[in-house]
Design an enzyme around this catalytic site. Sequence first.
Site, PDB file in Angstrom:
ATOM      1  N   SER A 149       0.956  -1.139  -0.120  1.00 42.07           N
ATOM      2  CA  SER A 149      -0.057   0.007  -0.091  1.00 42.07           C
ATOM      3  C   SER A 149       0.852   1.341   0.050  1.00 42.07           C
ATOM      4  CB  SER A 149      -0.814  -0.010   1.310  1.00 42.07           C
ATOM      5  OG  SER A 149      -1.483   1.101   1.682  1.00 42.07           O
ATOM      6  N   TYR A 161      -1.561  -1.018  10.995  1.00 41.19           N
ATOM      7  CA  TYR A 161      -1.955  -1.365   9.455  1.00 41.19           C
ATOM      8  C   TYR A 161      -0.636  -1.371   8.707  1.00 41.19           C
ATOM      9  CZ  TYR A 161      -3.482  -1.514   4.872  1.00 41.19           C
ATOM     10  OH  TYR A 161      -3.755  -1.627   3.467  1.00 41.19           O
ATOM     11  N   LYS A 169       2.085  -3.774   6.618  1.00 42.81           N
ATOM     12  CA  LYS A 169       2.619  -3.839   5.347  1.00 42.81           C
ATOM     13  C   LYS A 169       4.056  -3.555   5.018  1.00 42.81           C
ATOM     14  CE  LYS A 169      -1.572  -4.319   3.242  1.00 42.81           C
ATOM     15  NZ  LYS A 169      -1.782  -5.533   2.637  1.00 42.81           N
TER      16      LYS A 169
HETATM   17  P1  NAD Z   1     -10.930  -6.841   1.232  1.00 44.07           P
HETATM   18  O1  NAD Z   1     -11.187  -6.786   2.793  1.00 44.07           O
HETATM   19  O2  NAD Z   1     -12.154  -6.587   0.348  1.00 44.07           O
HETATM   20  O3  NAD Z   1     -10.373  -8.286   0.715  1.00 44.07           O
HETATM   21  C1  NAD Z   1      -9.472  -8.991   1.417  1.00 44.07           C
HETATM   22  C2  NAD Z   1     -10.143 -10.468   1.408  1.00 44.07           C
HETATM   23  O4  NAD Z   1      -9.165 -11.372   2.279  1.00 44.07           O
HETATM   24  C3  NAD Z   1     -11.484 -10.534   1.940  1.00 44.07           C
HETATM   25  O5  NAD Z   1     -12.295 -11.233   1.017  1.00 44.07           O
HETATM   26  C4  NAD Z   1     -11.183 -11.313   3.328  1.00 44.07           C
HETATM   27  O6  NAD Z   1     -12.358 -12.015   3.506  1.00 44.07           O
HETATM   28  C5  NAD Z   1      -9.925 -12.049   3.279  1.00 44.07           C
HETATM   29  N1  NAD Z   1      -9.138 -12.610   4.174  1.00 44.07           N
HETATM   30  C6  NAD Z   1      -8.770 -11.367   5.248  1.00 44.07           C
HETATM   31  N2  NAD Z   1      -8.171 -12.050   6.284  1.00 44.07           N
HETATM   32  C7  NAD Z   1      -8.089 -13.452   5.725  1.00 44.07           C
HETATM   33  C8  NAD Z   1      -7.184 -14.355   6.315  1.00 44.07           C
HETATM   34  N3  NAD Z   1      -6.724 -14.447   7.570  1.00 44.07           N
HETATM   35  N4  NAD Z   1      -7.073 -15.708   5.705  1.00 44.07           N
HETATM   36  C9  NAD Z   1      -7.887 -15.837   4.534  1.00 44.07           C
HETATM   37  N5  NAD Z   1      -8.609 -14.597   3.990  1.00 44.07           N
HETATM   38  C10 NAD Z   1      -8.675 -13.473   4.498  1.00 44.07           C
HETATM   39  O7  NAD Z   1      -9.787  -5.940   0.985  1.00 44.07           O
HETATM   40  P2  NAD Z   1      -9.200  -5.187  -0.480  1.00 44.07           P
HETATM   41  O8  NAD Z   1      -9.609  -3.812  -0.406  1.00 44.07           O
HETATM   42  O9  NAD Z   1      -9.679  -6.119  -1.661  1.00 44.07           O
HETATM   43  O10 NAD Z   1      -7.731  -5.319  -0.070  1.00 44.07           O
HETATM   44  C11 NAD Z   1      -7.023  -6.416  -0.588  1.00 44.07           C
HETATM   45  C12 NAD Z   1      -5.633  -6.165  -0.232  1.00 44.07           C
HETATM   46  O11 NAD Z   1      -4.976  -4.949  -0.846  1.00 44.07           O
HETATM   47  C13 NAD Z   1      -5.261  -5.939   1.400  1.00 44.07           C
HETATM   48  O12 NAD Z   1      -4.379  -6.722   1.668  1.00 44.07           O
HETATM   49  C14 NAD Z   1      -5.263  -4.534   1.639  1.00 44.07           C
HETATM   50  O13 NAD Z   1      -4.526  -4.268   2.623  1.00 44.07           O
HETATM   51  C15 NAD Z   1      -4.645  -4.166   0.345  1.00 44.07           C
HETATM   52  N6  NAD Z   1      -4.639  -2.613   0.020  1.00 44.07           N
HETATM   53  C16 NAD Z   1      -6.091  -2.257  -0.002  1.00 44.07           C
HETATM   54  C17 NAD Z   1      -6.408  -0.845  -0.266  1.00 44.07           C
HETATM   55  C18 NAD Z   1      -7.750  -0.412  -0.613  1.00 44.07           C
HETATM   56  O14 NAD Z   1      -7.809   0.715  -0.493  1.00 44.07           O
HETATM   57  N7  NAD Z   1      -8.793  -1.188  -0.784  1.00 44.07           N
HETATM   58  C19 NAD Z   1      -5.121  -0.124  -0.419  1.00 44.07           C
HETATM   59  C20 NAD Z   1      -3.890  -0.580  -0.464  1.00 44.07           C
HETATM   60  C21 NAD Z   1      -3.811  -2.015  -0.252  1.00 44.07           C
HETATM   61  C1  UD1 Z   2      -6.849   4.935   3.961  1.00 35.65           C
HETATM   62  C2  UD1 Z   2      -5.515   4.505   4.657  1.00 35.65           C
HETATM   63  C3  UD1 Z   2      -4.714   3.784   3.741  1.00 35.65           C
HETATM   64  C4  UD1 Z   2      -5.297   2.700   3.118  1.00 35.65           C
HETATM   65  C5  UD1 Z   2      -6.309   2.902   2.553  1.00 35.65           C
HETATM   66  C6  UD1 Z   2      -7.352   1.834   1.630  1.00 35.65           C
HETATM   67  C7  UD1 Z   2      -5.513   6.135   6.530  1.00 35.65           C
HETATM   68  C8  UD1 Z   2      -4.862   7.344   7.129  1.00 35.65           C
HETATM   69  N1  UD1 Z   2      -4.921   5.761   5.313  1.00 35.65           N
HETATM   70  O1  UD1 Z   2      -6.093   5.818   2.877  1.00 35.65           O
HETATM   71  O2  UD1 Z   2      -3.527   3.256   4.718  1.00 35.65           O
HETATM   72  O3  UD1 Z   2      -4.374   1.864   2.317  1.00 35.65           O
HETATM   73  O4  UD1 Z   2      -7.456   3.884   3.184  1.00 35.65           O
HETATM   74  O5  UD1 Z   2      -7.871   1.172   2.722  1.00 35.65           O
HETATM   75  O6  UD1 Z   2      -6.595   5.918   6.965  1.00 35.65           O
HETATM   76  N2  UD1 Z   2     -12.280  11.288   3.708  1.00 35.65           N
HETATM   77  C9  UD1 Z   2     -13.383  12.172   4.153  1.00 35.65           C
HETATM   78  N3  UD1 Z   2     -14.309  11.723   4.784  1.00 35.65           N
HETATM   79  C10 UD1 Z   2     -14.759  10.425   4.871  1.00 35.65           C
HETATM   80  C11 UD1 Z   2     -13.694   9.326   4.503  1.00 35.65           C
HETATM   81  C12 UD1 Z   2     -12.577   9.904   4.087  1.00 35.65           C
HETATM   82  O7  UD1 Z   2     -13.081  13.254   3.991  1.00 35.65           O
HETATM   83  O8  UD1 Z   2     -15.641   9.837   5.642  1.00 35.65           O
HETATM   84  C13 UD1 Z   2     -11.295  11.787   3.114  1.00 35.65           C
HETATM   85  C14 UD1 Z   2      -9.714  11.746   3.911  1.00 35.65           C
HETATM   86  O9  UD1 Z   2      -9.602  12.804   4.707  1.00 35.65           O
HETATM   87  C15 UD1 Z   2      -8.862  11.448   2.681  1.00 35.65           C
HETATM   88  C16 UD1 Z   2      -9.776  10.966   1.567  1.00 35.65           C
HETATM   89  O10 UD1 Z   2     -10.855  11.109   1.929  1.00 35.65           O
HETATM   90  O11 UD1 Z   2      -8.427  12.519   2.520  1.00 35.65           O
HETATM   91  C17 UD1 Z   2      -9.400   9.688   1.097  1.00 35.65           C
HETATM   92  O12 UD1 Z   2      -9.699   8.818   2.337  1.00 35.65           O
HETATM   93  P1  UD1 Z   2      -9.682   7.231   2.285  1.00 35.65           P
HETATM   94  O13 UD1 Z   2     -10.741   6.721   1.654  1.00 35.65           O
HETATM   95  O14 UD1 Z   2     -10.157   6.921   3.809  1.00 35.65           O
HETATM   96  O15 UD1 Z   2      -8.313   6.740   1.824  1.00 35.65           O
HETATM   97  P2  UD1 Z   2      -6.804   7.179   2.602  1.00 35.65           P
HETATM   98  O16 UD1 Z   2      -7.092   8.000   3.808  1.00 35.65           O
HETATM   99  O17 UD1 Z   2      -6.137   7.854   1.619  1.00 35.65           O
END
Ligand code: NAD
Ligand code: UD1
Length: 373
Positions: free
Chosen positions: A129, A157, A161
């Site tokens: 991330s 978190y 990572k």
């Molecule tokens: P998500 O929660 O939708 O998907 C994660 C999946 O992993 C889920 O289906 C959950 O049931 C499964 N899971 C969780 N713990 C588990 C375990 N111990 N064993 C087996 N399965 C398990 O999340 P996502 O948004 O699809 O994110 C996927 C990956 O990307 C994560 O590692 C997350 O940290 C990373 N990531 C997400 C974002 C984001 O904004 N969504 C940003 C950066 C990184």
């Molecule tokens: C967050 C996490 C990041 C993670 C990502 C995906 C933090 C500090 N970072 O990113 O580690 O990888 O989510 O899970 O939490 N915002 C509002 N109102 C809301 C929600 C968000 O104003 O209700 C704003 C936030 O201040 C930010 C932007 O929207 O500026 C994006 O927020 P968000 O979607 O939560 O993502 P990040 O904070 O960038």
Amino acid sequence: MSKEYVLVTGGAGYIGSHTVVALLEAGRNVVVVDNLSNSSEEALERIKKITKVDDIPFFQVDIRDTAGLEKVFDAYPTITSVLHFAGLKAVGESTQIPLEYYDQNVSGTINLTKVLKSRGIKKFVFSSSATVYGDATRYENMIPIPEECPTSGESPYGRTKLFIEHILRDYTLSIPGTYTALLRYFNPMGAHPSGLMGEDPRGIPNNLLPYLAQVASGRRRELQVFGNDYDSRDGTPIRDYIHVLDLALGHLAALKKLEEVEAEEKAATEAPTKGFCREWNLGTGHGSTVLEVIAAFSKAVGKPLPYRIVGRRAGDVLDLTAKPTRANTELKWKAELSMDQACEDLWNWTSKNPYGYSNEPDSTDETPASIKA
Ligand code: NAD
Ligand code: UD1
């Protein structure tokens, strides 16, 4: 020769499910492992509908369960690579239950890696991330953020990572002929254009787009904008929002890159002395403010969405915009889809599935009955 499979952990989740579609559409065979702690098996049914592929072996297994993983590899001995999405991902929650985060994310990844090692599986793509950069505005000339930017874990978190990146790098370098991609995602948004698949958060959404989507569908009363006193064009923070379809394709590109490096090494006269591990940013290179995102999504919905400016959220930083040139050149991958497209796709998914896959209201919904006047 028997079919080769890609194992996708967390394949029923938001990014994993879109990536499974991208893999199947590219003709790959996929095995999914997910404990369904934050997802629904219905996502896999939707994948089948979209791709018309029925053969998607699924194992409801936790990545910390060694015996469970062994069964998966026994059943599919021709798995040759792994895309590892499974884990917990909520920053705020990670400060409340840090041990759970370290256990599921760090111990879970170590456990998975040990099984991969014992099975001789050498290609690994990891969901990292942009959070590993912490506050990149602390440094001169680090916006947009290149992979060389110093890293720092700012929450439990974020530290999971970062630690996993270190662990996988150390592991990979120790074994010649092992290939690892560390993919640093910026802010994924959007949904599959069919309206069949999208993000389905449990409880009150933590992130901007899922929250805004629930405001649009009437489940939440208004969005709270966390601060408008940042040093940006409209005072709200800047993020690099990337369509989840582009992000999914980034995984395919990374997997192909690892395969290419493997093939080059096999063709070379000298054997490699260490494994190959590389970080790539997956972002667009373009930053948008919170107010710009609200405007873009309101346009897709066709009406203004209510929001209120409140105080800053702890831990938020001014600007997280990717420099994606390393991925553009080395992976031959580039984010192509616009924010307008992502907003349209998100609204298409939300309006067709206002309650996600379960089709049932959540107890935290601010339904008309529960909204206090
Ligand atoms: P998500 O929660 O939708 O998907 C994660 C999946 O992993 C889920 O289906 C959950 O049931 C499964 N899971 C969780 N713990 C588990 C375990 N111990 N064993 C087996 N399965 C398990 O999340 P996502 O948004 O699809 O994110 C996927 C990956 O990307 C994560 O590692 C997350 O940290 C990373 N990531 C997400 C974002 C984001 O904004 N969504 C940003 C950066 C990184
Ligand atoms: C967050 C996490 C990041 C993670 C990502 C995906 C933090 C500090 N970072 O990113 O580690 O990888 O989510 O899970 O939490 N915002 C509002 N109102 C809301 C929600 C968000 O104003 O209700 C704003 C936030 O201040 C930010 C932007 O929207 O500026 C994006 O927020 P968000 O979607 O939560 O993502 P990040 O904070 O960038």
